[in-house]
Design a protein around this motif. Structure first.
Motif, PDB file in Angstrom:
ATOM      1  N   ILE A  31       0.844  -1.202   0.000  1.00  0.00           N
ATOM      2  CA  ILE A  31       0.000   0.000   0.000  1.00  0.00           C
ATOM      3  C   ILE A  31       0.877   1.250   0.000  1.00  0.00           C
ATOM      4  N   ILE A  32       1.945   1.241   0.794  1.00  0.00           N
ATOM      5  CA  ILE A  32       2.865   2.383   0.844  1.00  0.00           C
ATOM      6  C   ILE A  32       3.531   2.581  -0.513  1.00  0.00           C
ATOM      7  N   GLN A  33       4.002   1.504  -1.129  1.00  0.00           N
ATOM      8  CA  GLN A  33       4.665   1.593  -2.435  1.00  0.00           C
ATOM      9  C   GLN A  33       3.701   2.096  -3.504  1.00  0.00           C
ATOM     10  N   ASP A  34       2.472   1.599  -3.502  1.00  0.00           N
ATOM     11  CA  ASP A  34       1.477   2.054  -4.476  1.00  0.00           C
ATOM     12  C   ASP A  34       1.170   3.541  -4.305  1.00  0.00           C
ATOM     13  N   ALA A  35       1.059   3.988  -3.055  1.00  0.00           N
ATOM     14  CA  ALA A  35       0.788   5.409  -2.790  1.00  0.00           C
ATOM     15  C   ALA A  35       1.956   6.274  -3.251  1.00  0.00           C
ATOM     16  N   LYS A  36       3.176   5.776  -3.064  1.00  0.00           N
ATOM     17  CA  LYS A  36       4.353   6.518  -3.508  1.00  0.00           C
ATOM     18  C   LYS A  36       4.332   6.674  -5.024  1.00  0.00           C
ATOM     19  N   GLU A  37       3.976   5.609  -5.731  1.00  0.00           N
ATOM     20  CA  GLU A  37       3.921   5.652  -7.195  1.00  0.00           C
ATOM     21  C   GLU A  37       2.811   6.568  -7.701  1.00  0.00           C
ATOM     22  N   LYS A  38       1.677   6.604  -6.978  1.00  0.00           N
ATOM     23  CA  LYS A  38       0.549   7.460  -7.364  1.00  0.00           C
ATOM     24  C   LYS A  38       0.756   8.917  -6.950  1.00  0.00           C
ATOM     25  N   GLY A  39       1.682   9.169  -6.038  1.00  0.00           N
ATOM     26  CA  GLY A  39       1.902  10.529  -5.554  1.00  0.00           C
ATOM     27  C   GLY A  39       0.983  10.908  -4.411  1.00  0.00           C
ATOM     28  N   SER A  40       0.416   9.914  -3.741  1.00  0.00           N
ATOM     29  CA  SER A  40      -0.504  10.202  -2.642  1.00  0.00           C
ATOM     30  C   SER A  40       0.081   9.800  -1.283  1.00  0.00           C
ATOM     31  N   LEU A  41       1.412   9.664  -1.220  1.00  0.00           N
ATOM     32  CA  LEU A  41       2.083   9.336   0.038  1.00  0.00           C
ATOM     33  C   LEU A  41       2.539  10.622   0.710  1.00  0.00           C
ATOM     34  N   ILE A  42       2.248  10.746   1.998  1.00  0.00           N
ATOM     35  CA  ILE A  42       2.696  11.891   2.791  1.00  0.00           C
ATOM     36  C   ILE A  42       3.600  11.364   3.883  1.00  0.00           C
ATOM     37  N   ASP A  43       4.870  11.754   3.844  1.00  0.00           N
ATOM     38  CA  ASP A  43       5.856  11.288   4.814  1.00  0.00           C
ATOM     39  C   ASP A  43       6.017  12.342   5.902  1.00  0.00           C
ATOM     40  N   ALA A  44       5.491  12.057   7.084  1.00  0.00           N
ATOM     41  CA  ALA A  44       5.572  12.979   8.217  1.00  0.00           C
ATOM     42  C   ALA A  44       6.499  12.422   9.300  1.00  0.00           C
ATOM     43  N   THR A  45       7.504  11.643   8.877  1.00  0.00           N
ATOM     44  CA  THR A  45       8.402  11.005   9.852  1.00  0.00           C
ATOM     45  C   THR A  45       9.611  11.857  10.186  1.00  0.00           C
ATOM     46  N   TYR A  46       9.889  12.889   9.394  1.00  0.00           N
ATOM     47  CA  TYR A  46      11.078  13.730   9.588  1.00  0.00           C
ATOM     48  C   TYR A  46      12.347  12.891   9.606  1.00  0.00           C
ATOM     49  N   GLY A  47      12.419  11.892   8.728  1.00  0.00           N
ATOM     50  CA  GLY A  47      13.600  11.067   8.591  1.00  0.00           C
ATOM     51  C   GLY A  47      13.734   9.953   9.609  1.00  0.00           C
ATOM     52  N   ARG A  48      12.788   9.842  10.487  1.00  0.00           N
ATOM     53  CA  ARG A  48      12.842   8.775  11.484  1.00  0.00           C
ATOM     54  C   ARG A  48      12.149   7.520  10.949  1.00  0.00           C
ATOM     55  N   ARG A  49      12.252   6.452  11.714  1.00  0.00           N
ATOM     56  CA  ARG A  49      11.652   5.176  11.325  1.00  0.00           C
ATOM     57  C   ARG A  49      10.121   5.285  11.321  1.00  0.00           C
ATOM     58  N   THR A  50       9.493   4.727  10.304  1.00  0.00           N
ATOM     59  CA  THR A  50       8.033   4.718  10.222  1.00  0.00           C
ATOM     60  C   THR A  50       7.480   3.710  11.213  1.00  0.00           C
ATOM     61  N   ARG A  51       6.596   4.177  12.085  1.00  0.00           N
ATOM     62  CA  ARG A  51       6.003   3.287  13.082  1.00  0.00           C
ATOM     63  C   ARG A  51       4.501   3.136  12.918  1.00  0.00           C
ATOM     64  N   ALA A  52       3.869   4.115  12.261  1.00  0.00           N
ATOM     65  CA  ALA A  52       2.423   4.036  12.027  1.00  0.00           C
ATOM     66  C   ALA A  52       2.118   4.495  10.611  1.00  0.00           C
ATOM     67  N   VAL A  53       1.151   3.841  10.001  1.00  0.00           N
ATOM     68  CA  VAL A  53       0.668   4.212   8.678  1.00  0.00           C
ATOM     69  C   VAL A  53      -0.797   4.586   8.831  1.00  0.00           C
TER      70      VAL A  53
END
Length: 81
Positions: A31-53
């Motif tokens: 789901i994350i990869q598909d959103a990245k490809e579609k341009g609908s991914l929002i990364d609010a981790t500030y470079g830290r490890r992703t813990r919640a989607v």
């Protein structure tokens, strides 16, 4: 409109949230990869490890560095107020 803090001063509208999940499983990684490809991914981790989607009703996928339990707890606190 109620807003939910997802870490580092970032907020999401509580009425748009469909699911808060852990990023560990293969389906969520897809789901994350598909959103990245579609341009609908929002990364609010500030470079830290992703813990919640966080998945929204507009098919946006938001990555947070805060544990899913913490985000859900904040959401429940918002509902009680």
């Amino acid at each position: 409109m109620k807003l939910l803090n997802i870490g580092f001063g970032n907020v999401v509208s509580t009425s748009r949230i469909v699911a808060i999940v852990s990023p560990e499983s293969a389906p969520i990684k897809r789901i994350i990869q598909d959103a990245k490809e579609k341009g609908s991914l929002i990364d609010a981790t500030y470079g830290r490890r992703t813990r919640a989607v966080i998945i929204t009703d507009s098919d946006h996928v938001i990555l947070s560095a805060v544990q899913p339990e913490t985000v859900a707890g904040r959401l429940n606190d918002e509902d009680e107020e």
